[in-house]
Design a protein around this motif. Structure first.
Motif, PDB file in Angstrom:
ATOM      1  N   GLU A 167       0.815  -1.210   0.000  1.00  0.00           N
ATOM      2  CA  GLU A 167       0.000   0.000   0.000  1.00  0.00           C
ATOM      3  C   GLU A 167       0.850   1.261   0.000  1.00  0.00           C
ATOM      4  O   GLU A 167       0.482   2.260  -0.621  1.00  0.00           O
ATOM      5  N   THR A 168       1.995   1.215   0.666  1.00  0.00           N
ATOM      6  CA  THR A 168       2.892   2.371   0.650  1.00  0.00           C
ATOM      7  C   THR A 168       3.430   2.601  -0.761  1.00  0.00           C
ATOM      8  O   THR A 168       3.458   3.735  -1.249  1.00  0.00           O
ATOM      9  N   ALA A 169       3.829   1.529  -1.422  1.00  0.00           N
ATOM     10  CA  ALA A 169       4.331   1.649  -2.797  1.00  0.00           C
ATOM     11  C   ALA A 169       3.236   2.149  -3.733  1.00  0.00           C
ATOM     12  O   ALA A 169       3.490   2.997  -4.603  1.00  0.00           O
ATOM     13  N   CYS A 170       2.022   1.659  -3.557  1.00  0.00           N
ATOM     14  CA  CYS A 170       0.913   2.103  -4.409  1.00  0.00           C
ATOM     15  C   CYS A 170       0.604   3.575  -4.178  1.00  0.00           C
ATOM     16  O   CYS A 170       0.343   4.323  -5.136  1.00  0.00           O
ATOM     17  N   ALA A 171       0.610   3.995  -2.925  1.00  0.00           N
ATOM     18  CA  ALA A 171       0.341   5.403  -2.616  1.00  0.00           C
ATOM     19  C   ALA A 171       1.418   6.301  -3.231  1.00  0.00           C
ATOM     20  O   ALA A 171       1.114   7.375  -3.763  1.00  0.00           O
ATOM     21  N   GLU A 172       2.674   5.850  -3.175  1.00  0.00           N
ATOM     22  CA  GLU A 172       3.755   6.630  -3.767  1.00  0.00           C
ATOM     23  C   GLU A 172       3.565   6.764  -5.276  1.00  0.00           C
ATOM     24  O   GLU A 172       3.699   7.857  -5.835  1.00  0.00           O
ATOM     25  N   LEU A 173       3.244   5.659  -5.936  1.00  0.00           N
ATOM     26  CA  LEU A 173       3.012   5.719  -7.388  1.00  0.00           C
ATOM     27  C   LEU A 173       1.839   6.621  -7.737  1.00  0.00           C
ATOM     28  O   LEU A 173       1.899   7.399  -8.698  1.00  0.00           O
ATOM     29  N   ALA A 174       0.765   6.519  -6.960  1.00  0.00           N
ATOM     30  CA  ALA A 174      -0.405   7.358  -7.218  1.00  0.00           C
ATOM     31  C   ALA A 174      -0.047   8.831  -7.058  1.00  0.00           C
ATOM     32  O   ALA A 174      -0.481   9.670  -7.862  1.00  0.00           O
ATOM     33  N   ALA A 175       0.753   9.144  -6.034  1.00  0.00           N
ATOM     34  CA  ALA A 175       1.150  10.541  -5.819  1.00  0.00           C
ATOM     35  C   ALA A 175       2.032  11.049  -6.957  1.00  0.00           C
ATOM     36  O   ALA A 175       1.878  12.186  -7.415  1.00  0.00           O
ATOM     37  N   ARG A 176       2.925  10.224  -7.437  1.00  0.00           N
ATOM     38  CA  ARG A 176       3.810  10.640  -8.536  1.00  0.00           C
ATOM     39  C   ARG A 176       3.058  10.826  -9.847  1.00  0.00           C
ATOM     40  O   ARG A 176       3.420  11.671 -10.656  1.00  0.00           O
ATOM     41  N   ARG A 177       2.034  10.023 -10.072  1.00  0.00           N
ATOM     42  CA  ARG A 177       1.331  10.027 -11.350  1.00  0.00           C
ATOM     43  C   ARG A 177       0.062  10.877 -11.344  1.00  0.00           C
ATOM     44  O   ARG A 177      -0.615  10.942 -12.366  1.00  0.00           O
ATOM     45  N   ARG A 178      -0.252  11.501 -10.240  1.00  0.00           N
ATOM     46  CA  ARG A 178      -1.490  12.253 -10.155  1.00  0.00           C
ATOM     47  C   ARG A 178      -1.494  13.419 -11.134  1.00  0.00           C
ATOM     48  O   ARG A 178      -0.462  13.963 -11.507  1.00  0.00           O
ATOM     49  N   THR A 179      -2.694  13.757 -11.540  1.00  0.00           N
ATOM     50  CA  THR A 179      -2.871  14.893 -12.461  1.00  0.00           C
ATOM     51  C   THR A 179      -3.673  15.962 -11.741  1.00  0.00           C
ATOM     52  O   THR A 179      -4.220  15.732 -10.653  1.00  0.00           O
ATOM     53  N   ASP A 180      -3.780  17.138 -12.366  1.00  0.00           N
ATOM     54  CA  ASP A 180      -4.602  18.200 -11.778  1.00  0.00           C
ATOM     55  C   ASP A 180      -6.065  17.744 -11.690  1.00  0.00           C
ATOM     56  O   ASP A 180      -6.765  18.077 -10.728  1.00  0.00           O
ATOM     57  N   ALA A 181      -6.502  16.966 -12.673  1.00  0.00           N
ATOM     58  CA  ALA A 181      -7.876  16.453 -12.649  1.00  0.00           C
ATOM     59  C   ALA A 181      -8.070  15.497 -11.472  1.00  0.00           C
ATOM     60  O   ALA A 181      -9.137  15.487 -10.836  1.00  0.00           O
ATOM     61  N   ASP A 182      -7.056  14.677 -11.167  1.00  0.00           N
ATOM     62  CA  ASP A 182      -7.127  13.773 -10.016  1.00  0.00           C
ATOM     63  C   ASP A 182      -7.264  14.573  -8.722  1.00  0.00           C
ATOM     64  O   ASP A 182      -8.083  14.238  -7.860  1.00  0.00           O
ATOM     65  N   LEU A 183      -6.461  15.628  -8.586  1.00  0.00           N
ATOM     66  CA  LEU A 183      -6.531  16.456  -7.386  1.00  0.00           C
ATOM     67  C   LEU A 183      -7.895  17.122  -7.256  1.00  0.00           C
ATOM     68  O   LEU A 183      -8.444  17.211  -6.153  1.00  0.00           O
ATOM     69  N   ALA A 184      -8.453  17.563  -8.358  1.00  0.00           N
ATOM     70  CA  ALA A 184      -9.785  18.179  -8.326  1.00  0.00           C
ATOM     71  C   ALA A 184     -10.840  17.161  -7.908  1.00  0.00           C
ATOM     72  O   ALA A 184     -11.750  17.469  -7.116  1.00  0.00           O
TER      73      ALA A 184
END
Length: 142
Positions: free
Chosen positions: A112-129
């Motif tokens: 889960e830590t690795a997945c969270a890191e990947l999600a944070a690195r790959r996030r887009t402005d649309a994801d944040l919205a």
């Protein structure tokens, strides 16, 4: 006094014997197991005990059953699930025979830590919205 260890159930012991037969190649993927009555006679137990053992192996993904036809070795006879122990020690006080809850939580932390890191690195402005919208909706539900 040391706590007593509980012996394996008869159905669990039969399930392990069938699993060992599969591992030894006596029953290959796709092979039909003998009828419940034949297995019961071979193990010297009642059919409900054999039925319970088959249900355990089915739940583990080792066997598949076909209504009116019997039990067959699955295409993945190694099974696809972990049987978890609540304690870290085996029945003899030594290492556990399989994964424990502690092992599962350790695995989850790593994955889960690795997945969270990947999600944070790959996030887009649309994801944040989308996250902000979901958070606002959750707060509105309070």
């Amino acid at each position: 006094m040391e706590p007593l260890t509980r012996p394996s159930s008869l159905a669990s012991r039969i399930a392990e014997a069938i699993r060992a037969d599969i591992g030894a190649g006596r029953f290959v993927a796709g092979a039909r197991l003998p009828a419940e009555s034949a297995l019961a006679a071979a193990f010297g137990v009642s059919r409900p005990i054999v039925r319970e053992a088959i249900a355990q192996l089915k739940a583990d993904g080792v066997l598949v059953t076909r209504k009116g036809s019997g039990a067959y070795v699955s295409d993945t006879p190694g099974g696809q699930v972990w049987r978890l122990r609540g304690d870290a020690a085996g029945a003899d006080g030594g290492p556990a025979d399989g994964p424990t809850l502690t092992h599962l939580f350790e695995l989850r932390v790593m994955a889960e830590t690795a997945c969270a890191e990947l999600a944070a690195r790959r996030r887009t402005d649309a994801d944040l919205a989308a996250i902000a919208t979901a958070l606002a909706a959750m707060r509105a539900q309070r």
